[in-house]
Write a protein that holds these residues in place. Structure first.
Motif, PDB file in Angstrom:
ATOM      1  N   ILE A 269       0.847  -1.208   0.000  1.00  0.00           N
ATOM      2  CA  ILE A 269       0.000   0.000   0.000  1.00  0.00           C
ATOM      3  C   ILE A 269       0.878   1.252   0.000  1.00  0.00           C
ATOM      4  N   LEU A 270       1.971   1.203   0.770  1.00  0.00           N
ATOM      5  CA  LEU A 270       2.822   2.385   0.915  1.00  0.00           C
ATOM      6  C   LEU A 270       3.728   2.618  -0.300  1.00  0.00           C
ATOM      7  N   LYS A 271       3.697   1.715  -1.265  1.00  0.00           N
ATOM      8  CA  LYS A 271       4.437   1.919  -2.512  1.00  0.00           C
ATOM      9  C   LYS A 271       3.636   2.758  -3.511  1.00  0.00           C
ATOM     10  N   LYS A 272       2.368   2.943  -3.218  1.00  0.00           N
ATOM     11  CA  LYS A 272       1.494   3.668  -4.150  1.00  0.00           C
ATOM     12  C   LYS A 272       1.815   5.167  -4.146  1.00  0.00           C
ATOM     13  N   PRO A 273       1.426   5.885  -5.210  1.00  0.00           N
ATOM     14  CA  PRO A 273       1.657   7.336  -5.236  1.00  0.00           C
ATOM     15  C   PRO A 273       0.853   8.047  -4.152  1.00  0.00           C
ATOM     16  N   VAL A 274       1.311   9.224  -3.770  1.00  0.00           N
ATOM     17  CA  VAL A 274       0.690   9.951  -2.656  1.00  0.00           C
ATOM     18  C   VAL A 274      -0.728  10.415  -2.999  1.00  0.00           C
ATOM     19  N   GLY A 275      -0.887  11.180  -4.040  1.00  0.00           N
ATOM     20  CA  GLY A 275      -2.216  11.692  -4.387  1.00  0.00           C
ATOM     21  C   GLY A 275      -2.691  12.754  -3.408  1.00  0.00           C
ATOM     22  N   GLU A 276      -3.973  13.083  -3.499  1.00  0.00           N
ATOM     23  CA  GLU A 276      -4.545  14.121  -2.643  1.00  0.00           C
ATOM     24  C   GLU A 276      -5.291  13.501  -1.473  1.00  0.00           C
ATOM     25  N   GLU A 277      -5.385  14.272  -0.395  1.00  0.00           N
ATOM     26  CA  GLU A 277      -6.121  13.813   0.783  1.00  0.00           C
ATOM     27  C   GLU A 277      -7.616  13.774   0.462  1.00  0.00           C
ATOM     28  N   PRO A 278      -8.306  12.706   0.855  1.00  0.00           N
ATOM     29  CA  PRO A 278      -9.753  12.633   0.607  1.00  0.00           C
ATOM     30  C   PRO A 278     -10.470  13.866   1.164  1.00  0.00           C
ATOM     31  N   LYS A 279     -11.407  14.390   0.401  1.00  0.00           N
ATOM     32  CA  LYS A 279     -12.169  15.570   0.813  1.00  0.00           C
ATOM     33  C   LYS A 279     -13.426  15.096   1.564  1.00  0.00           C
ATOM     34  N   ILE A 280     -13.412  15.264   2.862  1.00  0.00           N
ATOM     35  CA  ILE A 280     -14.521  14.797   3.696  1.00  0.00           C
ATOM     36  C   ILE A 280     -14.885  15.908   4.674  1.00  0.00           C
ATOM     37  N   ASP A 281     -16.154  16.194   4.788  1.00  0.00           N
ATOM     38  CA  ASP A 281     -16.608  17.196   5.756  1.00  0.00           C
ATOM     39  C   ASP A 281     -16.762  16.545   7.122  1.00  0.00           C
ATOM     40  N   PHE A 282     -16.158  17.171   8.129  1.00  0.00           N
ATOM     41  CA  PHE A 282     -16.240  16.641   9.488  1.00  0.00           C
ATOM     42  C   PHE A 282     -17.008  17.602  10.384  1.00  0.00           C
ATOM     43  N   ASP A 283     -17.873  17.034  11.200  1.00  0.00           N
ATOM     44  CA  ASP A 283     -18.532  17.795  12.256  1.00  0.00           C
ATOM     45  C   ASP A 283     -17.687  17.607  13.514  1.00  0.00           C
ATOM     46  N   PHE A 284     -16.913  18.614  13.855  1.00  0.00           N
ATOM     47  CA  PHE A 284     -15.950  18.530  14.957  1.00  0.00           C
ATOM     48  C   PHE A 284     -16.602  18.080  16.252  1.00  0.00           C
ATOM     49  N   ASN A 285     -17.788  18.589  16.531  1.00  0.00           N
ATOM     50  CA  ASN A 285     -18.449  18.305  17.807  1.00  0.00           C
ATOM     51  C   ASN A 285     -19.100  16.925  17.855  1.00  0.00           C
ATOM     52  N   GLU A 286     -19.601  16.455  16.724  1.00  0.00           N
ATOM     53  CA  GLU A 286     -20.438  15.256  16.740  1.00  0.00           C
ATOM     54  C   GLU A 286     -19.799  14.008  16.125  1.00  0.00           C
ATOM     55  N   ASP A 287     -18.926  14.165  15.143  1.00  0.00           N
ATOM     56  CA  ASP A 287     -18.391  12.994  14.436  1.00  0.00           C
ATOM     57  C   ASP A 287     -17.430  12.211  15.306  1.00  0.00           C
ATOM     58  N   LEU A 288     -17.589  10.882  15.280  1.00  0.00           N
ATOM     59  CA  LEU A 288     -16.718  10.011  16.058  1.00  0.00           C
ATOM     60  C   LEU A 288     -15.352   9.886  15.397  1.00  0.00           C
ATOM     61  N   ALA A 289     -14.324   9.869  16.236  1.00  0.00           N
ATOM     62  CA  ALA A 289     -12.975   9.557  15.779  1.00  0.00           C
ATOM     63  C   ALA A 289     -12.572   8.162  16.251  1.00  0.00           C
ATOM     64  N   LEU A 290     -13.175   7.726  17.378  1.00  0.00           N
ATOM     65  CA  LEU A 290     -12.659   6.531  18.042  1.00  0.00           C
ATOM     66  C   LEU A 290     -13.750   5.777  18.782  1.00  0.00           C
ATOM     67  N   LEU A 291     -13.673   4.443  18.702  1.00  0.00           N
ATOM     68  CA  LEU A 291     -14.385   3.567  19.631  1.00  0.00           C
ATOM     69  C   LEU A 291     -13.323   2.915  20.493  1.00  0.00           C
ATOM     70  N   GLN A 292     -13.300   3.286  21.753  1.00  0.00           N
ATOM     71  CA  GLN A 292     -12.299   2.750  22.686  1.00  0.00           C
ATOM     72  C   GLN A 292     -13.031   1.830  23.665  1.00  0.00           C
ATOM     73  N   TYR A 293     -12.681   0.554  23.627  1.00  0.00           N
ATOM     74  CA  TYR A 293     -13.449  -0.407  24.431  1.00  0.00           C
ATOM     75  C   TYR A 293     -12.980  -0.436  25.871  1.00  0.00           C
ATOM     76  N   THR A 294     -13.971  -0.470  26.737  1.00  0.00           N
ATOM     77  CA  THR A 294     -13.738  -0.561  28.162  1.00  0.00           C
ATOM     78  C   THR A 294     -14.706  -1.595  28.700  1.00  0.00           C
ATOM     79  N   GLY A 295     -14.764  -1.749  29.995  1.00  0.00           N
ATOM     80  CA  GLY A 295     -15.704  -2.681  30.591  1.00  0.00           C
ATOM     81  C   GLY A 295     -16.580  -1.943  31.574  1.00  0.00           C
ATOM     82  N   GLY A 296     -17.498  -2.642  32.196  1.00  0.00           N
ATOM     83  CA  GLY A 296     -18.387  -2.007  33.166  1.00  0.00           C
ATOM     84  C   GLY A 296     -18.654  -2.947  34.312  1.00  0.00           C
ATOM     85  N   THR A 297     -19.601  -2.584  35.150  1.00  0.00           N
ATOM     86  CA  THR A 297     -19.896  -3.418  36.307  1.00  0.00           C
ATOM     87  C   THR A 297     -20.447  -4.766  35.881  1.00  0.00           C
ATOM     88  N   THR A 298     -21.024  -4.854  34.702  1.00  0.00           N
ATOM     89  CA  THR A 298     -21.522  -6.149  34.212  1.00  0.00           C
ATOM     90  C   THR A 298     -20.399  -6.975  33.615  1.00  0.00           C
TER      91      THR A 298
END
Length: 567
Positions: A190-219
């Motif tokens: 994959i890293l041998k491929k040409p660079v190209g342009e960064e995908p153009k994607i609109d992000f909602d800074f406040n609402e869009d998820l960046a991460l699902l980080q798994y944790t546990g709970g009392t159950t």
């Protein structure tokens, strides 16, 4: 305000109470720092150096490839890697593609991987060659469509890249060869491929998820914590504000904390890229390797967990190494013993202070001051900028005055959006913008907070969060086990260690060794009980609920009695 937030009067003038960071998504910081410091070393990994320009271009190539594989905005993609350049490339590549990162512990066994992939709905996973067979076993049972494979040797300098496969075969007993075809992909191709342009994607800074980080709970059931771009950027910005003496583009951060743990991810990786720091990555913690690395590479910042600092301080050859480059350390994941703090500061000449947080808050909410103000013994410190905190009555839900014990609740831009697909459990811990931590504590008159106990039964061993119920469910599957309860008992090195109390079925003869082997087949190594105690019966309530806390108290009393006799 000082009456409501008494900690603000202790803030040095350099720390703002309100952040002024311009909102932008996590991955944008990599593009900006690559423009600002293109030739600066971003990552040093076992002798291999990667500049910020190289890191950005690699992430960009991966992002475009992920789009070709069908990763669209909001799709989940998992990373199952130790601290390597590939882990950083994968993280930012997924975000550039518009995806949501699912951090997966590379120590996980098949059952744990399957659960997390099913729950998150991840379509792609990026992992190591030695973990490829493990992932392939569960892939048909999940939504995974593609697997991207890399190897430690891929980012090692010559001749280490030639030697490493032989060491790997000796360690793991196998050599895995994966072809770049079908739904199997090689990161090197994959890293041998040409660079190209960064995908153009609109992000909602406040609402869009960046991460699902798994944790546990009392159950005991792991939950996906939904962290937005705002959550992560805010917490890293708070960290930068707290460490106000650190110079942009000049610090060197030691990355021993795993990036699949939210503290390492935020306080090392995101912070470093936000500020243009150099990261020294170690794929796992080994005391001697870490000491050698500190002496040779001279890191200035060293976020860690108490067990890491304890491991270094107890190394027999500690005096041989020069650790004086270390200037600042914030300890998290578990309580920091005062004697460890004092001794570490004496040896390094730097500052080591205790902080506090949880996965649901990205993770940091409190810390002691690094400079100007002394650390308060036994305290987790004060809330970070833009962070509010309170002690809440367990009975009435009212905010309690200083000195009274209740549940610690926090509020701020770093607090999660909620639990993935678990609205009821989200409502239990998020109330009117406040995150109820499940930890019991109090605040003193000056606004310093103290943790006195955990409301939950979670075990923190060696910086890892371990949930007793999960281990109990596995041990209950053994045909000779009638009853089991798992608890965290005091351990001078790990903070706590996992102990299983077992009642066997009549005429059962299973041994501790056999139970341990059984557990190791189904659990990551750090979750496997270190101690087994066989009993005729377990303490219970009138309705038959096993009293875990009674066993923990019994263990603490036994240790106290032993220490009294030795004294």
């Amino acid at each position: 305000m000082s009456e409501r937030k008494p900690w603000l009067k202790h803030y040095p003038k350099e720390i703002p109470s309100v952040l002024t960071e311009e909102p932008r998504p996590v991955q944008q910081y990599l593009r900006e720092v690559a423009n600002e410091f293109p030739d600066k070393v971003a990552i040093h990994f076992l002798g291999k150096k990667v500049t910020y320009q190289e890191l950005y271009e690699a992430a960009l190539k991966l992002s475009r490839y992920l789009r070709e594989l069908g990763i669209n905005k909001g799709d989940r993609a998992a990373i199952m890697l130790p601290n390597t350049p590939q882990a950083v490339i994968s993280y930012y590549g997924i975000l550039m593609a518009g995806g949501v990162v699912v951090q997966t512990n590379p120590l996980y066994m098949e059952r744990e991987i399957e659960y997390q992939m099913k729950d998150s709905g991840a379509k792609v996973i990026i992992t190591l060659d030695v973990l490829f067979p493990r992932v392939m076993k569960v892939m048909p049972k999940t939504n995974l469509e593609h697997i991207i494979v890399t190897a430690i040797k891929d980012f090692l300098p010559f001749p280490k890249n030639i030697i490493y496969p032989f060491k790997q075969k000796k360690q793991f007993g196998l050599v895995v060869n994966v072809n770049h075809k079908g739904n199997h992909h090689l990161l090197t191709e994959i890293l041998k491929k040409p660079v190209g342009e960064e995908p153009k994607i609109d992000f909602d800074f406040n609402e869009d998820l960046a991460l699902l980080q798994y944790t546990g709970g009392t159950t005991g059931a792991p939950k996906g914590v939904m962290l937005t771009h705002k959550n992560l950027v805010s917490n890293a910005s708070m960290c930068a504000a707290w460490m106000y003496k650190c110079k942009r583009g000049e610090e060197i951060v030691l990355g021993v904390l795993p990036f699949f743990h939210v503290y390492g991810m935020t306080a090392v990786m995101i912070l470093a890229i936000m500020q243009g720091y150099k990261m020294i990555l170690l794929p796992k913690f080994d005391a001697e390797t870490t000491l050698k690395t500190i002496q040779k590479e001279k890191p200035t910042l060293f976020p860690g967990a108490p067990t890491i600092y304890i491991g270094l301080l107890n190394h027999p050859n500690l005096q041989k190494y020069n650790l004086s480059s270390i200037d600042s350390c914030i300890s998290g994941s578990a309580p920091l013993p005062i004697e460890v703090q004092q001794r570490f500061e004496e040896i390094t000449g730097g500052k080591l202070v205790e902080g506090y947080g949880l996965t649901e808050s990205s993770p940091v909410t409190h810390a002691n001051f690094l400079w100007e103000r002394p650390s308060i013994k036994g305290s987790i410190g004060v809330p970070w900028p833009e962070t509010d905190a309170a002690i809440v009555s367990l009975e009435t839900g009212e905010h309690l005055p200083p000195g009274e014990i209740g549940e610690i609740a926090v509020k701020g831009p770093q607090v999660m959006k909620g639990y993935w697909n678990r609205p009821e459990e989200t409502e239990e811990v998020l109330r009117d913008g406040w995150l109820f931590t499940g930890d019991l504590g109090y605040m003193d008159e000056d606004g310093y907070f103290y943790v006195v106990d955990r409301k939950k039964d979670m075990i923190i061993a060696g910086g890892f969060n371990i949930y007793p119920r999960e281990i109990e469910e596995i041990l209950y599957e053994h045909p000779d086990v009638q009853e089991v309860v798992v608890a965290g008992v005091p351990d001078p090195y790990r903070g706590e260690t996992v102990k299983a109390y077992i009642v066997l079925k009549e005429k059962a003869t299973v041994t501790e060794k056999a139970l341990n082997e059984f557990a190791r087949k189904h659990l990551a190594a750090y979750k496997v009980p270190r101690i087994y105690e066989f009993r005729n019966e377990l303490p219970k309530t009138a309705v038959g609920k096993i009293l875990r806390r009674a066993l923990v108290d019994e263990e603490r009393k036994r240790l106290d009695d032993e220490q009294s006799k030795q004294a």
